[in-house]
Design a protein around this motif. Structure first.
Motif, PDB file in Angstrom:
ATOM      1  N   ARG A  90       0.846  -1.092   0.049  1.00 14.39           N
ATOM      2  CA  ARG A  90      -0.058   0.067   0.010  1.00 14.39           C
ATOM      3  C   ARG A  90       0.716   1.148  -0.070  1.00 14.39           C
ATOM      4  NH1 ARG A  90      -1.374   4.762   2.406  1.00 14.39           N
ATOM      5  NH2 ARG A  90      -1.023   3.882   4.274  1.00 14.39           N
ATOM      6  N   TYR A  91       1.974   1.186   0.960  1.00 19.17           N
ATOM      7  CA  TYR A  91       2.735   2.396   0.658  1.00 19.17           C
ATOM      8  C   TYR A  91       3.578   2.546  -0.605  1.00 19.17           C
ATOM      9  CZ  TYR A  91       2.261   3.252   5.982  1.00 19.17           C
ATOM     10  OH  TYR A  91       1.745   3.499   7.108  1.00 19.17           O
ATOM     11  N   LEU A  93       2.486   1.900  -3.276  1.00 20.17           N
ATOM     12  CA  LEU A  93       1.643   2.343  -4.480  1.00 20.17           C
ATOM     13  C   LEU A  93       1.200   3.787  -4.244  1.00 20.17           C
ATOM     14  CD1 LEU A  93      -0.351  -0.700  -5.439  1.00 20.17           C
ATOM     15  CD2 LEU A  93       0.931   0.760  -6.946  1.00 20.17           C
ATOM     16  N   ALA A  94       1.003   4.075  -2.856  1.00 21.14           N
ATOM     17  CA  ALA A  94       0.486   5.333  -2.356  1.00 21.14           C
ATOM     18  C   ALA A  94       1.770   6.531  -2.939  1.00 21.14           C
ATOM     19  CB  ALA A  94       0.587   5.828  -0.919  1.00 21.14           C
ATOM     20  N   ARG A  95       3.082   5.988  -2.686  1.00 24.06           N
ATOM     21  CA  ARG A  95       4.211   6.768  -2.949  1.00 24.06           C
ATOM     22  C   ARG A  95       4.296   7.082  -4.604  1.00 24.06           C
ATOM     23  NH1 ARG A  95       7.214   4.557   0.050  1.00 24.06           N
ATOM     24  NH2 ARG A  95       8.265   3.230  -1.228  1.00 24.06           N
ATOM     25  N   ASN A  96       3.794   5.842  -5.500  1.00 22.45           N
ATOM     26  CA  ASN A  96       4.356   5.831  -6.756  1.00 22.45           C
ATOM     27  C   ASN A  96       3.305   4.777  -7.354  1.00 22.45           C
ATOM     28  OD1 ASN A  96       5.027   5.747  -9.385  1.00 22.45           O
ATOM     29  ND2 ASN A  96       6.818   4.493  -8.934  1.00 22.45           N
ATOM     30  N   GLU A  97       2.118   5.376  -7.935  1.00 24.71           N
ATOM     31  CA  GLU A  97       1.119   4.624  -8.652  1.00 24.71           C
ATOM     32  C   GLU A  97       1.481   3.620  -9.553  1.00 24.71           C
ATOM     33  OE1 GLU A  97      -2.786   5.414 -11.541  1.00 24.71           O
ATOM     34  OE2 GLU A  97      -2.465   6.639  -9.673  1.00 24.71           O
ATOM     35  N   ASN A  98       2.626   4.056 -10.173  1.00 26.92           N
ATOM     36  CA  ASN A  98       3.242   3.526 -11.377  1.00 26.92           C
ATOM     37  C   ASN A  98       4.553   2.569 -10.723  1.00 26.92           C
ATOM     38  OD1 ASN A  98       1.963   4.500 -13.587  1.00 26.92           O
ATOM     39  ND2 ASN A  98       3.034   6.370 -12.869  1.00 26.92           N
ATOM     40  N   ALA A  99       4.551   2.075  -9.526  1.00 31.53           N
ATOM     41  CA  ALA A  99       5.591   1.386  -8.860  1.00 31.53           C
ATOM     42  C   ALA A  99       5.541  -0.075  -9.877  1.00 31.53           C
ATOM     43  CB  ALA A  99       5.421   0.887  -7.467  1.00 31.53           C
ATOM     44  N   ALA A 100       6.697  -0.676  -9.996  1.00 33.27           N
ATOM     45  CA  ALA A 100       6.755  -1.974 -10.836  1.00 33.27           C
ATOM     46  C   ALA A 100       5.972  -3.018 -10.164  1.00 33.27           C
ATOM     47  CB  ALA A 100       8.206  -2.171 -10.888  1.00 33.27           C
ATOM     48  N   LYS A 164      -8.381   5.935   6.678  1.00 29.28           N
ATOM     49  CA  LYS A 164      -8.275   6.944   5.697  1.00 29.28           C
ATOM     50  C   LYS A 164      -7.350   7.116   4.688  1.00 29.28           C
ATOM     51  CE  LYS A 164     -11.216  10.017   6.386  1.00 29.28           C
ATOM     52  NZ  LYS A 164     -12.330  10.502   5.833  1.00 29.28           N
ATOM     53  N   SER A 165      -6.056   6.875   5.177  1.00 27.50           N
ATOM     54  CA  SER A 165      -4.928   7.109   4.110  1.00 27.50           C
ATOM     55  C   SER A 165      -5.193   5.953   3.103  1.00 27.50           C
ATOM     56  CB  SER A 165      -3.789   6.863   4.758  1.00 27.50           C
ATOM     57  OG  SER A 165      -2.531   6.935   3.930  1.00 27.50           O
ATOM     58  N   ALA A 166      -5.430   4.673   3.594  1.00 31.37           N
ATOM     59  CA  ALA A 166      -5.720   3.552   2.820  1.00 31.37           C
ATOM     60  C   ALA A 166      -6.845   3.779   1.556  1.00 31.37           C
ATOM     61  CB  ALA A 166      -6.067   2.231   3.518  1.00 31.37           C
ATOM     62  N   ILE A 167      -7.968   4.337   2.072  1.00 26.68           N
ATOM     63  CA  ILE A 167      -9.079   4.775   1.135  1.00 26.68           C
ATOM     64  C   ILE A 167      -8.495   5.559  -0.042  1.00 26.68           C
ATOM     65  CG2 ILE A 167     -11.087   5.871   0.908  1.00 26.68           C
ATOM     66  CD1 ILE A 167     -11.291   3.268   2.088  1.00 26.68           C
ATOM     67  N   ARG A 168      -7.926   6.722   0.333  1.00 24.39           N
ATOM     68  CA  ARG A 168      -7.234   7.594  -0.331  1.00 24.39           C
ATOM     69  C   ARG A 168      -6.299   7.047  -1.543  1.00 24.39           C
ATOM     70  NH1 ARG A 168      -6.601  10.952   4.203  1.00 24.39           N
ATOM     71  NH2 ARG A 168      -4.289  10.342   4.563  1.00 24.39           N
ATOM     72  N   THR A 169      -5.512   5.982  -0.927  1.00 19.90           N
ATOM     73  CA  THR A 169      -4.539   5.148  -2.003  1.00 19.90           C
ATOM     74  C   THR A 169      -5.614   4.345  -3.073  1.00 19.90           C
ATOM     75  OG1 THR A 169      -2.934   4.967  -0.355  1.00 19.90           O
ATOM     76  CG2 THR A 169      -2.823   3.397  -2.310  1.00 19.90           C
ATOM     77  N   ILE A 170      -6.564   3.724  -2.560  1.00 20.34           N
ATOM     78  CA  ILE A 170      -7.485   3.062  -3.373  1.00 20.34           C
ATOM     79  C   ILE A 170      -7.913   4.030  -4.256  1.00 20.34           C
ATOM     80  CG2 ILE A 170      -9.687   1.636  -3.424  1.00 20.34           C
ATOM     81  CD1 ILE A 170      -8.818   0.659  -0.632  1.00 20.34           C
ATOM     82  N   GLU A 171      -8.508   4.922  -3.992  1.00 19.04           N
ATOM     83  CA  GLU A 171      -9.185   5.705  -4.909  1.00 19.04           C
ATOM     84  C   GLU A 171      -8.300   6.376  -6.014  1.00 19.04           C
ATOM     85  OE1 GLU A 171     -13.145   7.673  -2.613  1.00 19.04           O
ATOM     86  OE2 GLU A 171     -11.199   8.941  -2.385  1.00 19.04           O
TER      87      GLU A 171
END
Length: 306
Positions: A90-91, A93-100, A164-171
């Protein structure tokens, strides 16, 4: 002796949440996966990180008299490590949506499905990278999540902040707002009927949903919720079930999918789900995060509506 044990317990709970939800997975997400595996393994070996989750899981297994094909110590160790790695994803992808992606994308063949598409996942392993890949192939998707009620987190404020942070990452990954449960049925149907995509975790404890259907898993009667299966049938959505879990050694994640197509009957999705869940529990039981609720799944009663 501490003159204020309640205060001491609160401090202990705060440290536990900061350690398990932020420190361990946050640092792991910054490291190459092999080093991250060593970092996580150190905490699992030298602390009680994720110990409550492992004990609750074992209690559910013991209460239900479920037989695992692994010893309790190894089960606990693997479960705790898998949780840490799932949070670390989760971290990343939160930091970089294009993570490998942590798996060979060429080994997984997504079907040529036309919207609306339903991505069905289980509380098994980690679904965020498959969710990201789903969006890249089929477009934005609305993820169905349990509602967040701040009043339920008064004793655990850091858990609320993490959620709350996880929800933001998912969205951010989904490129669409989350649908929260509690009257979600119409919103899910409207999304699918208008050509949108929806992602659902289907193995929800029966007491949290309406009616259920009994399936057989490991020769036991197992209750799966009717709501998602009925919606899939009514809307004619193309259903894809995905399974993925991290590798505690830092190797590629396990990832597979089942192209179920359009459901011909209201209970067809239950058959597919039972097959996938049975295979998942046999392959890596420690990856399932619903063990604490196992006795509920093995009962036929249910209370809330979807």
């Amino acid at each position: 002796m501490d003159a204020n044990p309640t205060s001491a317990n609160a401090v202990s709970a705060t440290w536990r949440d900061l350690r398990d939800l932020f420190l361990i997975p946050g640092m792991a997400s910054l490291l190459p996966r092999r080093l991250a595996a060593r970092w996580v393994a150190h905490w699992i070996a030298h602390s009680d990180a994720y110990g409550d989750e492992a004990r609750n899981a074992q209690h559910g297994i013991d209460t239900a008299r479920w037989v695992l094909a692994t010893n309790a110590q190894q089960f606990s160790k693997t479960l705790r490590a898998l949780l840490a790695h799932a949070y670390a994803d989760r971290y990343r992808l939160a930091r970089n949506e294009n993570a490998a992606a942590p798996f060979d994308k060429n080994s997984v063949h997504w079907p040529d499905a036309q919207a609306p598409v339903m991505m069905i996942s289980l509380h098994w392993g980690a679904a965020l990278f498959p969710l990201r890949e789903f969006v890249r192939r089929y477009g934005p998707v609305r993820f169905v999540s349990a509602s967040l009620n701040k009043s339920e987190f008064t004793q655990f404020p850091w858990r609320y902040r993490y959620a709350k942070s996880a929800i933001r990452t998912i969205e951010s990954i989904c490129h669409a707002p989350v649908i929260f449960t509690g009257g979600a049925r119409n919103e899910i149907i409207n999304t699918l009927d208008s050509g949108g995509n929806v992602a659902v975790l289907i193995d929800v404890p029966p007491h949290q949903v309406g009616g259920t259907t009994q399936v057989k898993i490991a020769e036991r009667n197992f209750a799966l919720p009717n709501g998602t299966a009925q919606i899939a049938y009514e809307t004619g959505a193309h259903v894809i079930i995905t399974l993925s879990h991290p590798n505690v050694n830092g190797d590629d994640h396990f990832f597979s999918l089942c192209d179920c197509g359009v459901m011909p009957t209201p209970t067809a999705l239950h058959t597919h789900t039972a097959t996938m869940l049975a295979a998942a529990l046999a392959q890596e039981p420690a990856a399932w995060t619903m063990w604490a609720h196992l006795p509920d799944f093995l009962r036929s009663d249910s209370a809330k509506s979807f």
